[in-house]
Design a protein around this motif. Structure first.
Motif, PDB file in Angstrom:
ATOM      1  N   GLU A   6      29.436  -2.434  19.619  1.00 44.97           N
ATOM      2  CA  GLU A   6      28.153  -2.061  19.038  1.00 44.97           C
ATOM      3  C   GLU A   6      27.235  -1.499  20.118  1.00 44.97           C
ATOM      4  OE1 GLU A   6      28.328  -5.902  16.026  1.00 44.97           O
ATOM      5  OE2 GLU A   6      27.389  -5.978  17.983  1.00 44.97           O
ATOM      6  N   SER A  21      25.089   1.738  16.233  1.00 45.68           N
ATOM      7  CA  SER A  21      26.439   2.285  16.059  1.00 45.68           C
ATOM      8  C   SER A  21      27.452   1.188  16.312  1.00 45.68           C
ATOM      9  CB  SER A  21      26.694   3.437  17.031  1.00 45.68           C
ATOM     10  OG  SER A  21      25.784   4.491  16.846  1.00 45.68           O
ATOM     11  N   CYS A  22      28.596   1.303  15.654  1.00 41.07           N
ATOM     12  CA  CYS A  22      29.688   0.352  15.860  1.00 41.07           C
ATOM     13  C   CYS A  22      31.001   1.110  15.736  1.00 41.07           C
ATOM     14  CB  CYS A  22      29.614  -0.774  14.832  1.00 41.07           C
ATOM     15  SG  CYS A  22      31.029  -1.903  14.863  1.00 41.07           S
ATOM     16  N   MET A  34      32.944  -1.383   5.718  1.00 43.78           N
ATOM     17  CA  MET A  34      32.240  -1.562   6.993  1.00 43.78           C
ATOM     18  C   MET A  34      30.824  -2.004   6.679  1.00 43.78           C
ATOM     19  SD  MET A  34      33.532   1.888   8.977  1.00 43.78           S
ATOM     20  CE  MET A  34      33.575   1.197  10.634  1.00 43.78           C
ATOM     21  N   TRP A  36      26.897  -4.111   8.150  1.00 44.79           N
ATOM     22  CA  TRP A  36      26.000  -4.722   9.128  1.00 44.79           C
ATOM     23  C   TRP A  36      25.406  -5.997   8.554  1.00 44.79           C
ATOM     24  CZ3 TRP A  36      25.615  -3.010  14.040  1.00 44.79           C
ATOM     25  CH2 TRP A  36      26.056  -1.718  14.303  1.00 44.79           C
ATOM     26  N   ARG A  71      28.951   6.203   7.611  1.00 44.98           N
ATOM     27  CA  ARG A  71      30.167   6.016   8.389  1.00 44.98           C
ATOM     28  C   ARG A  71      30.822   7.354   8.661  1.00 44.98           C
ATOM     29  NH1 ARG A  71      34.227   2.448   4.938  1.00 44.98           N
ATOM     30  NH2 ARG A  71      35.809   3.227   6.421  1.00 44.98           N
ATOM     31  N   THR A  77      33.774   4.654  12.789  1.00 44.48           N
ATOM     32  CA  THR A  77      32.433   4.310  13.252  1.00 44.48           C
ATOM     33  C   THR A  77      31.498   4.127  12.068  1.00 44.48           C
ATOM     34  OG1 THR A  77      32.763   5.553  15.299  1.00 44.48           O
ATOM     35  CG2 THR A  77      30.494   5.045  14.679  1.00 44.48           C
ATOM     36  N   CYS A  95      28.088  -6.071  13.506  1.00 48.84           N
ATOM     37  CA  CYS A  95      28.948  -5.166  12.755  1.00 48.84           C
ATOM     38  C   CYS A  95      30.134  -5.968  12.206  1.00 48.84           C
ATOM     39  CB  CYS A  95      29.431  -4.072  13.700  1.00 48.84           C
ATOM     40  SG  CYS A  95      30.663  -2.950  13.022  1.00 48.84           S
TER      41      CYS A  95
END
Length: 122
Positions: A6, A21-22, A34, A36, A71, A77, A95
């Protein structure tokens, strides 16, 4: 194994903006959902936003209209654009991804990032 890295956390003023960002890497056949999550001091970890492999999104009521999850599947990502943050958004942001690690598998495994601190203060 799957690793999540992250970035983008830090100090932001109320009304400002910040992008998290991850990036997922490692043994990945396919990345499904995906998302958060966040955890403030003394509180339970809570969902902020999630995005499916098809691009469907879901947000916590407290961030709707202010945060946007997106994403880049080609890069494994996920992003969280935080606009107009308020002090109550201060937390460690994590994340989370659901990954299918081998072809032919019907199940996915859940992985967590190490967390990134977001502080909203003037």
């Amino acid at each position: 194994q799957v690793q999540l890295v992250e970035s983008g956390g830090g100090l932001v003023q109320p009304g400002g903006s910040l992008r998290l960002s991850c990036v997922a890497s490692g043994r990945i056949f396919r990345v499904n959902r995906m998302g958060w999550y966040r955890q403030a001091p003394g509180k339970e970890r809570e969902l902020v936003a999630v995005i499916s492999s098809g691009g469907y999104t879901n947000y916590a009521d407290s961030v709707k209209g202010r945060f946007t999850i997106s994403r880049d599947s080609a890069k494994n990502t996920v992003y969280l654009q935080m606009n107009n943050p308020i002090p109550e958004d201060t937390a460690v942001y994590y994340c989370n991804v659901l990954v299918v690690t081998t072809a032919g598998s019907l199940s996915s495994n859940s992985y967590w990032g190490q967390g990134t601190q977001v502080t909203v203060s003037s």
